[in-house]
Structure formats: structure tokens, C-alpha cells
Scaffold this active site. Structure first.
Site, PDB file in Angstrom:
ATOM      1  N   LYS A  84       0.843  -1.202   0.000  1.00  0.00           N
ATOM      2  CA  LYS A  84       0.000   0.000   0.000  1.00  0.00           C
ATOM      3  C   LYS A  84       0.875   1.248   0.000  1.00  0.00           C
ATOM      4  O   LYS A  84       1.943   1.270   0.603  1.00  0.00           O
ATOM      5  CB  LYS A  84      -0.900   0.023   1.255  1.00  0.00           C
ATOM      6  N   LYS A 144      -0.890  -7.551   6.005  1.00  0.00           N
ATOM      7  CA  LYS A 144      -1.487  -8.853   5.742  1.00  0.00           C
ATOM      8  C   LYS A 144      -2.731  -8.593   4.899  1.00  0.00           C
ATOM      9  O   LYS A 144      -3.497  -7.681   5.187  1.00  0.00           O
ATOM     10  CB  LYS A 144      -1.869  -9.492   7.087  1.00  0.00           C
ATOM     11  N   GLU A 157      -7.424   3.154   8.404  1.00  0.00           N
ATOM     12  CA  GLU A 157      -7.078   4.568   8.293  1.00  0.00           C
ATOM     13  C   GLU A 157      -8.130   5.417   8.985  1.00  0.00           C
ATOM     14  O   GLU A 157      -9.198   4.936   9.349  1.00  0.00           O
ATOM     15  CB  GLU A 157      -6.933   4.997   6.824  1.00  0.00           C
ATOM     16  N   GLU A 199     -11.700   4.032  10.068  1.00  0.00           N
ATOM     17  CA  GLU A 199     -12.044   2.912   9.191  1.00  0.00           C
ATOM     18  C   GLU A 199     -11.361   1.627   9.654  1.00  0.00           C
ATOM     19  O   GLU A 199     -10.156   1.619   9.931  1.00  0.00           O
ATOM     20  CB  GLU A 199     -11.622   3.220   7.747  1.00  0.00           C
ATOM     21  N   LYS A 243     -16.145   3.118  -2.601  1.00  0.00           N
ATOM     22  CA  LYS A 243     -17.448   2.735  -2.064  1.00  0.00           C
ATOM     23  C   LYS A 243     -18.564   3.014  -3.067  1.00  0.00           C
ATOM     24  O   LYS A 243     -18.550   4.037  -3.748  1.00  0.00           O
ATOM     25  CB  LYS A 243     -17.707   3.512  -0.777  1.00  0.00           C
ATOM     26  N   ARG A 264     -12.275  14.282   8.129  1.00  0.00           N
ATOM     27  CA  ARG A 264     -13.188  15.171   7.383  1.00  0.00           C
ATOM     28  C   ARG A 264     -14.572  14.537   7.354  1.00  0.00           C
ATOM     29  O   ARG A 264     -14.768  13.420   7.801  1.00  0.00           O
ATOM     30  CB  ARG A 264     -12.686  15.328   5.952  1.00  0.00           C
ATOM     31  N   ASN A 280     -10.187   9.131   8.441  1.00  0.00           N
ATOM     32  CA  ASN A 280     -10.478  10.272   7.587  1.00  0.00           C
ATOM     33  C   ASN A 280     -10.855  11.455   8.461  1.00  0.00           C
ATOM     34  O   ASN A 280     -11.817  11.393   9.227  1.00  0.00           O
ATOM     35  CB  ASN A 280     -11.589   9.940   6.600  1.00  0.00           C
TER      36      ASN A 280
END
Ligand code: ADP
Length: 447
Positions: free
Chosen positions: A158, A201, A287, A275, A237, A291, A289
Site C-alpha cells: 500500500k 497482511k 485509516e 475505518e 465505495k 473530514r 479520515n
């Protein structure tokens, strides 16, 4: 409270913020590019300022033009919405340096969560469970191989600067790591100008479950429950629901309490979303967010709390005025993201809208800046509307969603309405039996 707020965004979210401000008696300033002079957010705002040509870089990302617009209109605060400058810590700092209030968290928190590695370390320190993976950025391909052997394949590479699912590649075994490394590096370099990678993972069949947080400047923190955003295409999403069909009240209270406590530990303020991936009864932080999220309305529908209003109140220094025990979750809500794209090929389809008719009735909400005769510009994100439906339970919500989708008419361009119509007729979806990979397979089958 503020007298005037500048909305540094466009489309449905600019309209959403305008609506909250209007109800609070706050005047609004819209900013817009030359491509958006006839946009709904410009028409409804009290004042508007053109900040540049169509390209987002020269308009909605043009910090100097936005700050000048705030200065000449006498705005006191700036709401960044989502996307564009909403997670740009330098922008948030500049807003404050120029004497305006940034409606969002502190620049330090934006910076901390904007980098995937510092975010993961901070989350871990604050007591959140994380996905097993590399300690930080990987030094080189050999390092990647070593870490992968340690955590076991399959692994996910990532981008440390990641966002929007870009720069992410799976390696299912040692023979795939070199290719994945190369692709993830070049993709993240192209998307973010930074090719640093880290490793996690790869979870085979998790759900994406996120917690909405509100925190005031006086130490009060609450969570507004979870959203299940597992239905994704290319890590984006497509449909979100609250509550998650996979959690019960006890599990929600437990992860909610951990999430709220973590925010207290970090001294976070304003709205934020944590999340997680959720597999076999376990949560893994991926992560945060810092906002407002696109999918915030499903939470509003089941809590009755206007999240944008709370953001503005918090930024103005007001106290939340309620505690976790005061919050009630009622019924079920689903949001469909409707994009100006072909429903099978997903090719963008900007252009002139002919007939536009939005559904209505009990429990139906449409957040959109569309109108008949509007021309969807080709320069920006393809999401043109969100259909949000609420019911007393998931079954009622699904019946209502089917009914509302049937009423929705957008002529002149391709939209993903048909994709949602197929989805709500699918037995797995109806049963809530899906993980983050389910929709890709569904699209491949139906397309
Ligand atoms: P971005 O910031 O680019 O959106 P995220 O870390 O939020 O990146 O991940 C986006 C999506 O990618 C997740 O919602 C999930 O579908 C998938 N994903 C991320 N990490 C993992 C993982 N460790 N295993 C499996 N899927 C993952």
C-alpha cells in the site's frame, strides 16, 4: 456563532453544507470554477466568487484564490467538504494563519492521519487494533520479501501517501511480490508523487466497517455508530449502510467505546471517521479520515444528528451538549452513490441532463446538485447524486429503496442507477451476506 461561512467545494456536498448553514442562520459564500457558474451550489448561496478556470488545480485546489474569496466576502470560517483541500494540513494551517476558522480538525491531526504510517502508529498507541504488517515504509524489494515471509502471504502493498484505493497491489505468493512492488510503486508515484510503500497482511474476506466520531473542543467525544461500506469497486465505495448487517448492538458499543477512547487519547476534535476491516469478529484499523465523509447521511438518518451542523458548532467553540448515553440509534439506512458513468463499463458520461426527477416520500432523501437542463462538467468526480433511504428495519429500508430507485429519472447521460437496481434484487445483498470483494465479482457476472 459565525455570521458567514465560505464553502470550499462544489456539487452535492457544497449544497449539503449550505443547507446546514442556512438552517443555522449563517450566510454562505460559494466558490466556483468557470465550469460551474450555473451550478446549484452557486445559485443557492448568498454570495459567490469565481476562483479560476475548470481545472481543479487552478480553482477548487487554488488556496490563494479561496483565501482571497474569504477575505473579500468577510467570511469567518471555511468548510472544506470532502476531497479537494479537506485533508490538506497546509491548507488548514493557512486558513487559521489568515484569521479564519477551519471547520475541521487541527492541522496536526490532519497531518498525523494523512500519512498512513504515522496514522497506524498513532492508532496503535491510542489502543486501536491494527492489521499486522511492516513497521513503517519498506526500504526496498528485499525488505518487502522479508516482511512478507514474516507475516505470511497473501500480503498487500500500500502507498504510504495512499487515498482512493490507488497504489495498492496484492501479492499472493513469493512469485508475485516483484511485480506487485513494481506496479504499486509506479501507481503511487503517478498518483501522489511519492512511491513509498508499506505492507499489510491481506485479509481474504473482510467487511469495511467505519465509526463516525464527533469531538468538541472541551473534551467531549461520542461515536455515532458504524457504517458498513463493504460494497466497493476498485476500492471505491458504491453503497453504504448503517447499521452494519454484520454487527449486533453489543459489538457496536464495544468498538465504539474503543474508538471514542482513542480519540480522547489523541486529543482529536471535530468530526472524523475511523475505518476498520472486520473479519471473524475482529476489527483492524486501516485509516482515519479527518473530514466529513460522502456516506455521512446514513448515520444522520439513524441518529437524527446533523453532522455538518455539529461540525460548525464545534468549530465555533460550542459544546456537544450530549453524551454517549443520550444517543439513540433508530432503524436502518442505505445510501446509493449514483455516478455519471455507464452502469456496466463505468465509462464516465458527463453531459446535458434532460429530464431529472428525484424520488420522494417518507424516509427518502436525495443529496444532489442536479437539475433538468444542467450540464454535468467533465472535469470533476463523476458522483452526481446520493439516494439515501431510511426504514424502521433493514427489510423496510430495502423495500423503500427498491421503490425509490424505480422513481429516479436522470435522462441524457448514463448513470449507475441500473447497477443499484440489480444490486437490490440480489439475494446475497438482501441477506447482508457480502464482504469487500463481493461487488467486484457481482459486477463481473452481471456486466
Ligand atoms: P485508501 O486510503 O486508498 O482508500 P484504505 O487503506 O482505506 O486505502 O483501503 C481501501 C480499501 O482497500 C479498503 O476499504 C479495503 O477494501 C481494501 N483494503 C485495505 N487494506 C486491506 C487489507 N489489509 N486486506 C484486504 N483489503 C484491504
Amino acid at each position: 456563532m459565525f455570521d458567514k461561512v465560505l464553502i470550499a467545494n462544489r456539487g452535492e456536498i457544497a449544497l449539503r453544507i449550505h443547507r446546514a448553514c442556512r438552517e443555522m442562520g449563517i450566510r454562505t459564500v460559494a466558490v466556483h470554477s468557470t465550469a460551474d457558474h450555473d451550478a446549484m451550489h452557486v445559485r443557492l448561496a448568498d454570495e459567490s466568487v469565481c476562483i479560476g478556470p475548470p481545472s481543479a488545480k487552478q480553482s477548487y485546489l487554488n488556496t490563494a484564490a479561496i483565501l482571497s474569496a474569504a477575505t473579500i466576502t468577510g467570511a469567518e470560517a471555511i468548510h472544506p467538504g470532502y476531497g479537494f483541500l479537506s485533508e490538506n494540513a497546509d491548507f488548514a494551517s493557512m486558513v487559521e494563519e489568515h484569521g479564519f476558522t477551519f471547520i475541521g480538525p487541527s492541522p496536526d491531526h490532519i497531518r498525523m492521519m494523512g500519512d498512513k504510517i504515522t496514522a497506524k502508529l498513532a492508532a496503535q498507541r491510542a489502543g486501536l487494533p491494527v492489521v499486522p504488517g511492516s513497521e513503517g515504509a519498506l526500504a526496498d524489494l528485499d525488505d518487502a520479501r522479508r516482511v512478507a515471509e514474516g507475516i505470511g502471504y497473501p500480503v498487500l502493498l500500500k502507498a504510504t501517501a495512499g487515498g482512493g484505493g490507488k497504489g495498492m497491489k496484492v501479492a499472493r505468493g513469493p512469485d508475485e511480490i516483484e511485480e506487485a512492488w513494481r506496479l504499486a510503486r509506479s501507481e503511487s508515484a503517478a498518483a501522489f508523487g511519492n512511491h513509498d510503500l508499506y505492507m499489510e497482511k491481506y485479509l481474504a474476506r473482510p467487511r469495511h466497517i467505519e465509526l463516525q466520531i464527533l469531538a468538541d473542543n472541551h473534551g467531549a467525544v461520542v461515536h455515532l455508530g458504524e457504517r458498513d461500506c463493504s460494497l466497493q469497486r476498485k476500492h471505491q465505495k458504491v453503497l453504504e449502510e448503517a447499521p452494519s448487517p454484520a454487527l449486533n448492538g453489543q459489538a457496536r458499543d464495544a468498538i465504539g467505546a474503543v474508538a471514542a477512547q482513542a480519540m480522547r487519547t489523541l486529543g482529536y476534535r471535530n468530526a472524523g471517521t475511523i475505518e476498520f476491516l472486520y473479519e471473524d469478529g475482529k476489527f483492524y484499523f486501516i485509516e482515519m479520515n479527518t473530514r466529513l465523509q460522502v456516506e455521512h447521511p446514513v448515520t444522520e438518518m439513524i441518529t437524527g444528528i446533523d453532522i455538518v451542523r455539529e461540525q460548525v458548532r464545534i468549530a465555533a467553540g460550542e459544546e456537544l451538549g450530549y453524551e454517549q448515553a443520550d444517543l439513540r440509534f433508530a432503524g436502518h439506512a442505505i445510501e446509493c452513490r449514483i455516478n455519471a458513468e455507464h452502469p456496466e463499463t463505468f465509462t464516465p458520461s458527463p453531459g446535458l441532463i434532460g429530464v431529472y426527477h428525484a424520488p420522494g416520500g417518507l424516509g427518502v432523501r436525495v443529496d444532489s446538485a442536479l437539475y433538468s437542463g444542467y450540464r454535468v462538467p467533465p472535469h470533476y468526480d463523476s458522483m452526481i447524486a446520493k439516494l439515501i433511504v431510511h426504514g424502521r428495519n433493514r427489510n423496510e429500508c430495502l423495500l423503500r429503496l427498491r421503490r425509490a430507485l424505480g422513481e429516479f429519472v436522470v435522462e441524457g447521460i448514463d448513470t449507475t442507477l441500473a447497477l443499484h437496481q440489480h444490486l437490490v434484487a440480489n439475494a446475497d445483498f438482501v441477506n447482508g451476506a457480502y464482504d469487500i470483494h463481493w461487488l467486484e465479482k457481482f459486477v463481473a457476472r452481471e456486466g
